[in-house]
Design a protein around this motif. Structure first.
Motif, short mmCIF file in Angstrom:
data_model
loop_
_atom_site.label_atom_id
_atom_site.label_comp_id
_atom_site.label_asym_id
_atom_site.label_seq_id
_atom_site.Cartn_x
_atom_site.Cartn_y
_atom_site.Cartn_z
N GLU A 249 0.83 -1.19 0.00
CA GLU A 249 0.00 0.00 0.00
C GLU A 249 0.87 1.26 0.00
OE1 GLU A 249 -3.35 0.41 -0.21
OE2 GLU A 249 -3.35 -1.72 -0.66
N LEU A 250 0.41 2.29 -0.67
CA LEU A 250 1.14 3.55 -0.70
C LEU A 250 1.02 4.26 0.64
CD1 LEU A 250 0.05 4.94 -4.20
CD2 LEU A 250 2.16 3.73 -3.62
N GLN A 251 2.05 5.02 1.00
CA GLN A 251 2.00 5.82 2.22
C GLN A 251 0.93 6.92 2.04
OE1 GLN A 251 3.54 5.15 4.97
NE2 GLN A 251 4.70 3.45 4.11
N PRO A 252 0.29 7.34 3.13
CA PRO A 252 -0.73 8.41 3.03
C PRO A 252 -0.16 9.64 2.36
CG PRO A 252 -0.76 7.40 5.20
CD PRO A 252 0.44 6.84 4.51
N SER A 253 -0.94 10.23 1.49
CA SER A 253 -0.48 11.36 0.69
C SER A 253 -0.62 12.69 1.42
CB SER A 253 -1.27 11.42 -0.62
OG SER A 253 -0.90 12.55 -1.39
N ALA A 254 0.32 13.59 1.14
CA ALA A 254 0.23 14.96 1.64
C ALA A 254 -0.42 15.88 0.61
CB ALA A 254 1.62 15.49 2.01
N HIS A 255 -0.79 15.32 -0.54
CA HIS A 255 -1.38 16.13 -1.59
C HIS A 255 -2.82 16.51 -1.26
CE1 HIS A 255 1.52 14.73 -5.03
NE2 HIS A 255 2.10 15.52 -4.13
N VAL A 256 -3.11 17.79 -1.39
CA VAL A 256 -4.49 18.27 -1.27
C VAL A 256 -5.22 18.01 -2.58
CG1 VAL A 256 -5.92 20.33 -0.89
CG2 VAL A 256 -3.79 20.02 0.41
N ASP A 257 -4.55 18.31 -3.68
CA ASP A 257 -5.07 17.98 -5.00
C ASP A 257 -4.67 16.53 -5.29
OD1 ASP A 257 -5.23 17.56 -7.80
OD2 ASP A 257 -5.10 19.70 -8.19
N SER A 258 -5.64 15.64 -5.39
CA SER A 258 -5.36 14.21 -5.48
C SER A 258 -5.29 13.71 -6.92
CB SER A 258 -6.45 13.43 -4.73
OG SER A 258 -7.72 13.63 -5.35
N PHE A 259 -5.18 14.61 -7.89
CA PHE A 259 -5.24 14.22 -9.30
C PHE A 259 -4.24 13.12 -9.65
CE2 PHE A 259 -3.57 14.69 -13.63
CZ PHE A 259 -4.73 14.61 -14.39
N THR A 260 -2.97 13.29 -9.26
CA THR A 260 -1.97 12.31 -9.68
C THR A 260 -2.21 10.94 -9.07
OG1 THR A 260 -0.47 13.15 -7.97
CG2 THR A 260 -0.16 13.98 -10.21
N ARG A 261 -2.52 10.91 -7.78
CA ARG A 261 -2.76 9.60 -7.16
C ARG A 261 -4.02 8.96 -7.73
NH1 ARG A 261 -1.22 7.83 -1.08
NH2 ARG A 261 0.80 8.39 -2.00
N ASP A 262 -5.02 9.78 -8.05
CA ASP A 262 -6.26 9.25 -8.63
C ASP A 262 -6.03 8.67 -10.02
OD1 ASP A 262 -7.58 10.09 -6.37
OD2 ASP A 262 -8.38 11.92 -7.29
N HIS A 263 -4.97 9.16 -10.70
CA HIS A 263 -4.75 8.73 -12.09
C HIS A 263 -3.54 7.81 -12.23
CE1 HIS A 263 -7.57 12.05 -12.74
NE2 HIS A 263 -7.83 11.47 -13.90
N LEU A 264 -3.06 7.27 -11.12
CA LEU A 264 -2.07 6.20 -11.21
C LEU A 264 -2.71 4.96 -11.82
CD1 LEU A 264 -0.37 6.50 -7.70
CD2 LEU A 264 0.82 6.79 -9.89
#
Length: 549
Positions: A3-18
């Motif tokens: 599992e990926l570590q929790p993201s610090a990104h507020v805009d989740s675009f990149t993680r959503d499009h992996l």
């Protein structure tokens, strides 16, 4: 898949499009202790830049450009001011994509670090790209903001017309109102970097593919450090007193490693040049005590023609990548300089080099072996490993790998059964050395540039005289291969004048290095019974003409 570590990104675009995890390559970090020591929260800007100031080495030279030296501290303060512009003036959120456009100079490097500092995602583009190419990148990555060298404003401004989300471009190096330098002057030179996750996307690197559309490769903060702790640490082995120089654009991942992450990981310095001509590179080596050179085989051949006029005695290590290094070039360089070129095979999808060798481990004509942390093998069309001495498809896996942004079709072409397939045909010998045979797809590698045949065809077909066309790599003594177009006209006969017009047409629509340096007018193209263009027949024809078959 871990599992990926929790993201610090507020805009989740990149993680959503992996890609879905079942389409990822197998990622293995257990082979090297360095790769297991990364903390869960890590910002590559902190590791590569700020850590040197914190450890008391801020006064060390970092970037040298046109006779002026930027120390690590000066670069950090500049990047901090730009980070404050992004965060305060533009309200860029962690996870947002910021387009970067400029030649190799310290301001481009500062902008790149600023984007990472605010937790955003750097989308670096080459200076030669045209508006239609920039539009595609902006739309694919959903870019709202861009930082651009003022000298490249013409194509950037055109991009606004077709880029759906792009709302503001800030220029640097120019005098227009609200230029980046003017806004920076109002900003503090300190910034608290966003505590990004090691698994947060740090960059999206676009590379041309065989389908004609650029593919966006997403790499994490940990990946930027991984290439430093694999190829740089174990093959290149730089020290803090080394001075780097290279010709590849920093927007290429080859250039990013060569001129930014590798030297800064070692606390070394890099000399940046915007237009890397053979004479300028040799002058720079002589005048700046350069120890480490990164460039393509084409440039090494060009350097040999003028090398006798310069003192390059400080040069110690030379790295070649971007295209296969011909044995005659390797031998001529060693004979002239005494230096054995470190050849390397890498890809934008893998971020940097994964097959190479250095020093006494180099075998002239071979690319090398899988570097520490990576595995490589040669397989048949069914994915089964073939015996040594047998030609097959190269596959590789390790601590980095391909993750295309929102592109399932190409993702499953590049990644299969956990392995990455860079698209090269290789032979592995009994000792584990890999010997390049040919490109296994329709990518053309010319003078170190990756050029999609289909992308060039698409532009040519827009010309009203062109009915059909096929673009392939044609052998060339100087550039390795050149782009050659076989063109069927709608009417009339082809001639040199029309060929030049078609070449100019392509140059005006896309990066000039992609234009067909040779055009042959034909009455028909080889096709399958279903009408599919058989580029391999055109490639074979060119190899036979050059006596390479």
């Amino acid at each position: 898949m871990r599992e990926l570590q929790p993201s610090a990104h507020v805009d989740s675009f990149t993680r959503d499009h992996l890609p879905p995890h079942d389409q990822w390559p197998e990622i293995n970090r257990t082979a090297l202790p360095e790769l297991l020591a990364y903390p869960q929260s890590m910002n590559a800007a902190t590791e590569l830049l700020d850590s040197w100031i914190e450890s008391g080495h801020g006064d060390r030279p970092c970037c040298v450009f046109e006779g002026r030296t930027w120390t690590y501290a000066h670069l950090a303060k500049t990047a901090n001011r730009i980070a404050n512009v992004l965060a305060d003036e533009l309200s860029v959120e962690p996870g947002e994509r910021v387009l970067l456009r400029g030649p190799n100079n310290p301001m481009f490097v500062a902008c790149w670090f600023a984007v990472l500092k605010v937790g955003a995602v750097a989308v670096a583009t080459m200076p030669l790209l045209r508006a239609r190419e920039l539009e595609y990148v902006c739309n694919k990555a959903q870019v709202r903001y861009a930082l651009c060298d003022a000298r490249l404003s013409e194509e950037m401004k055109k991009t606004l017309l077709g880029a759906e989300k792009l709302k503001k471009i800030i220029y640097y190096g120019g005098s227009e109102k609200e230029a980046l330098s003017e806004i920076m002057a109002r900003m503090p030179d300190s910034f608290d970097n966003i505590a990004t996750s090691i698994d947060d996307v740090a960059i999206i690197a676009f590379t041309s593919g065989t389908t004609g559309s650029p593919k966006g490769c997403m790499h994490f903060h940990r990946d930027l450090m991984t290439i430093c702790d694999t190829f740089s640490r174990y093959v290149l082995r730089p020290g803090a007193d080394d001075v780097f120089l290279g010709s590849p654009p920093i927007a290429f991942t080859f250039g990013l490693g060569a001129l930014v992450t590798f030297p800064m990981h070692a606390g070394a310095s890099t000399v940046l040049v915007e237009q890397a001509t053979p004479q300028l590179l040799l002058e720079t080596i002589q005048n700046n005590g350069v120890t480490t050179l990164f460039t393509a085989p084409t440039m090494y051949r060009a350097l040999l023609n003028a090398i006798g006029n310069y003192d390059i005695s400080t040069l110690d290590k030379c790295v070649s990548a971007g295209e296969t290094l011909p044995k005659p070039t390797f031998e001529a360089w060693e004979k002239t300089t005494g230096i054995r070129i470190i050849d390397g095979l890498g890809s934008t999808e893998m971020l940097h080099i994964f097959v190479s060798a250095a020093g006494d481990q180099i075998r002239a004509g071979a690319t090398g072996v899988a570097i520490p942390g990576y595995e490589a093998r040669v397989v048949d069309d069914d994915g089964n490993e073939v015996p040594a001495g047998t030609v097959g498809r190269l596959s590789v896996r390790g601590p980095t790998g391909c993750r295309y942004i929102d592109d399932p079709e190409n993702q499953t072409k590049y990644v299969s059964e956990g392995w990455n397939f860079p698209g090269d045909a290789y032979v592995r010998d009994e000792d584990g050395y890999f010997w390049f045979q040919a490109r296994a797809d329709d990518m053309i590698i010319s003078a170190g540039y990756n050029i999609s045949a289909a992308e060039v065809e698409e532009v040519l077909l827009e010309h009203d005289r062109v009915a059909e066309c096929g673009v392939v790599a044609s052998p060339d003594e100087e550039r390795g291969f050149i782009v050659k177009a076989f063109v069927v006209l709608r009417n009339g006969e082809g001639n040199d004048q029309l060929a030049r017009k078609l070449q100019d047409f392509v140059k005006a629509a896309m990066a000039p290095y992609k234009y067909p340096r040779a055009i042959e007018f034909v009455h028909e193209l080889p096709r399958t019974e279903t009408g599919k263009l058989q580029r391999f027949r055109l490639r074979q024809q060119e190899l036979e003409r050059a006596g390479r078959n």
